[in-house]
Design a protein around this motif. Structure first.
Motif, PDB file in Angstrom:
ATOM      1  N   VAL A   1      -8.390  -7.018  -1.068  1.00  0.00           N
ATOM      2  CA  VAL A   1      -8.891  -7.143  -0.712  1.00  0.00           C
ATOM      3  C   VAL A   1      -8.904  -8.518   0.180  1.00  0.00           C
ATOM      4  O   VAL A   1      -8.360 -10.171  -0.130  1.00  0.00           O
ATOM      5  CB  VAL A   1     -10.865  -7.109  -0.321  1.00  0.00           C
TER       6      VAL A   1
ATOM      7  N   GLN B   1      -6.724  -1.796  -8.509  1.00  0.00           N
ATOM      8  CA  GLN B   1      -6.893  -0.832  -7.704  1.00  0.00           C
ATOM      9  C   GLN B   1      -7.616  -0.786  -6.073  1.00  0.00           C
ATOM     10  O   GLN B   1      -7.386   0.573  -5.625  1.00  0.00           O
ATOM     11  CB  GLN B   1      -7.845   0.419  -8.571  1.00  0.00           C
ATOM     12  N   HIS B   2      -7.802  -1.822  -5.965  1.00  0.00           N
ATOM     13  CA  HIS B   2      -8.588  -2.916  -4.406  1.00  0.00           C
ATOM     14  C   HIS B   2      -8.750  -3.761  -4.541  1.00  0.00           C
ATOM     15  O   HIS B   2      -8.841  -4.731  -5.713  1.00  0.00           O
ATOM     16  CB  HIS B   2     -10.581  -2.263  -4.696  1.00  0.00           C
TER      17      HIS B   2
ATOM     18  N   THR C   1       1.069  -1.313   0.060  1.00  0.00           N
ATOM     19  CA  THR C   1      -0.705  -0.519   0.060  1.00  0.00           C
ATOM     20  C   THR C   1       0.811   1.250  -0.308  1.00  0.00           C
ATOM     21  O   THR C   1       0.359   2.824  -0.816  1.00  0.00           O
ATOM     22  CB  THR C   1      -0.686  -0.170   1.794  1.00  0.00           C
TER      23      THR C   1
ATOM     24  N   ASP D   1      -9.238  -9.134  -6.484  1.00  0.00           N
ATOM     25  CA  ASP D   1      -9.049  -7.696  -7.000  1.00  0.00           C
ATOM     26  C   ASP D   1      -9.582  -7.421  -7.431  1.00  0.00           C
ATOM     27  O   ASP D   1     -10.436  -7.762  -7.919  1.00  0.00           O
ATOM     28  CB  ASP D   1      -7.618  -7.884  -6.991  1.00  0.00           C
ATOM     29  N   ASP D   2      -9.852  -6.135  -8.104  1.00  0.00           N
ATOM     30  CA  ASP D   2     -10.687  -5.417  -8.926  1.00  0.00           C
ATOM     31  C   ASP D   2      -9.768  -5.210 -10.693  1.00  0.00           C
ATOM     32  O   ASP D   2      -9.684  -4.217 -11.019  1.00  0.00           O
ATOM     33  CB  ASP D   2     -11.587  -4.160  -8.554  1.00  0.00           C
TER      34      ASP D   2
ATOM     35  N   VAL E   1      -3.022   2.062  -4.613  1.00  0.00           N
ATOM     36  CA  VAL E   1      -3.777   0.938  -4.797  1.00  0.00           C
ATOM     37  C   VAL E   1      -4.115   0.919  -3.306  1.00  0.00           C
ATOM     38  O   VAL E   1      -3.704   1.105  -2.125  1.00  0.00           O
ATOM     39  CB  VAL E   1      -2.741  -0.423  -4.887  1.00  0.00           C
ATOM     40  N   LYS E   2      -5.277   0.299  -2.962  1.00  0.00           N
ATOM     41  CA  LYS E   2      -5.563   0.340  -1.493  1.00  0.00           C
ATOM     42  C   LYS E   2      -5.475  -1.201  -1.400  1.00  0.00           C
ATOM     43  O   LYS E   2      -6.454  -2.186  -2.269  1.00  0.00           O
ATOM     44  CB  LYS E   2      -7.227   0.600  -1.724  1.00  0.00           C
TER      45      LYS E   2
ATOM     46  N   ASP F   1      -7.160  -3.992   1.677  1.00  0.00           N
ATOM     47  CA  ASP F   1      -8.408  -4.411   2.826  1.00  0.00           C
ATOM     48  C   ASP F   1      -7.475  -5.009   3.798  1.00  0.00           C
ATOM     49  O   ASP F   1      -7.246  -6.677   2.784  1.00  0.00           O
ATOM     50  CB  ASP F   1      -9.657  -3.919   2.732  1.00  0.00           C
TER      51      ASP F   1
END
Length: 219
Positions: A133, A130-131, A86, A149-150, A91-92, A94
């Motif tokens: 988890v 970009q995101h 991160t 991920d996306d 990129v995020k 979680d």
């Protein structure tokens, strides 16, 4: 003790596989003129074996250097990996831990950590996500690690073929096999990726033959 085990495994595995590669190359030389189809098959086998040896060597060296688990548990180690990615920006990530965390055998924690790190790195570096988890769930009978991920995704049907050179995915697959489990990959171009692995709490070290099943065929 764990480091000594990894060092012995590295020595024994590489020695065995180098002998196998040499035998396949000798067969190819002997059959090159009279039976070229056999020579080609032997060369293909030697190529797959050498690729696997590279993966095994990289994996063992990483395990020997692994310090994230020395002063913490699996959950905190995975969070450190996510934070490091991160901090690179763009990129995020979680992370979540559910259930009741419990200490797992060292080989399980090392392999799950490596699978998680590889999945996160692939999502950021290759998937351009970009995101992302990461979920670590301690259930009643097993622990589940899932990374979704996306990103841009890929063809899951072709990704694990040895000939495609996806060493990161092959590494994750073989680490799951080393735990006697299977790596679940859900992905398609343009629709992100989800990678899941589950390990039972009553895990037992699988036999060498079981953990190496299908390795050289790329299946």
């Amino acid at each position: 003790e764990e480091r000594n085990r990894i060092a012995r495994e590295l020595h024994d595995t590489l020695e065995q596989e180098l002998v196998g590669i040499t035998m396949q190359l000798d067969l190819a030389v002997d059959c090159f003129t009279q039976a070229p189809h056999i020579a080609q098959r032997a060369m293909d086998t030697a190529r797959n074996m050498s690729r696997h040896s590279m993966i095994a060597a990289r994996r063992s060296v990483w395990d020997l250097r692994c310090h994230l688990l020395e002063n913490g548990d699996l959950a905190s180690a995975l969070k450190q990996v996510a934070e490091a990615l991160t901090n690179r920006g763009g990129v995020k990530i979680d992370t979540s831990v559910s259930g009741t965390p419990s200490q797992l055998p060292a080989p399980v924690e090392i392999n799950l950590l490596r699978i998680g790190q590889e999945a996160l790195t692939n999502a950021v570096k290759h998937g351009l996500a970009q995101h992302v988890v990461l979920e670590l769930h301690y259930g009643a009978e097993k622990v589940r690690l899932e990374v979704s991920d996306d990103g841009r995704g890929f063809s899951a049907d072709d990704a694990l073929l040895a000939s495609n050179g996806h060493f990161g995915l092959l590494d994750m697959k073989e680490r799951a096999q080393a735990l006697g489990c299977s790596l679940q990959i859900t992905s398609e171009p343009g629709h992100g990726t989800r990678i899941t692995v589950e390990v039972p709490f009553d895990w037992k070290q699988p036999s060498y033959a079981d953990s190496k099943a299908h390795t050289y065929s790329g299946s």
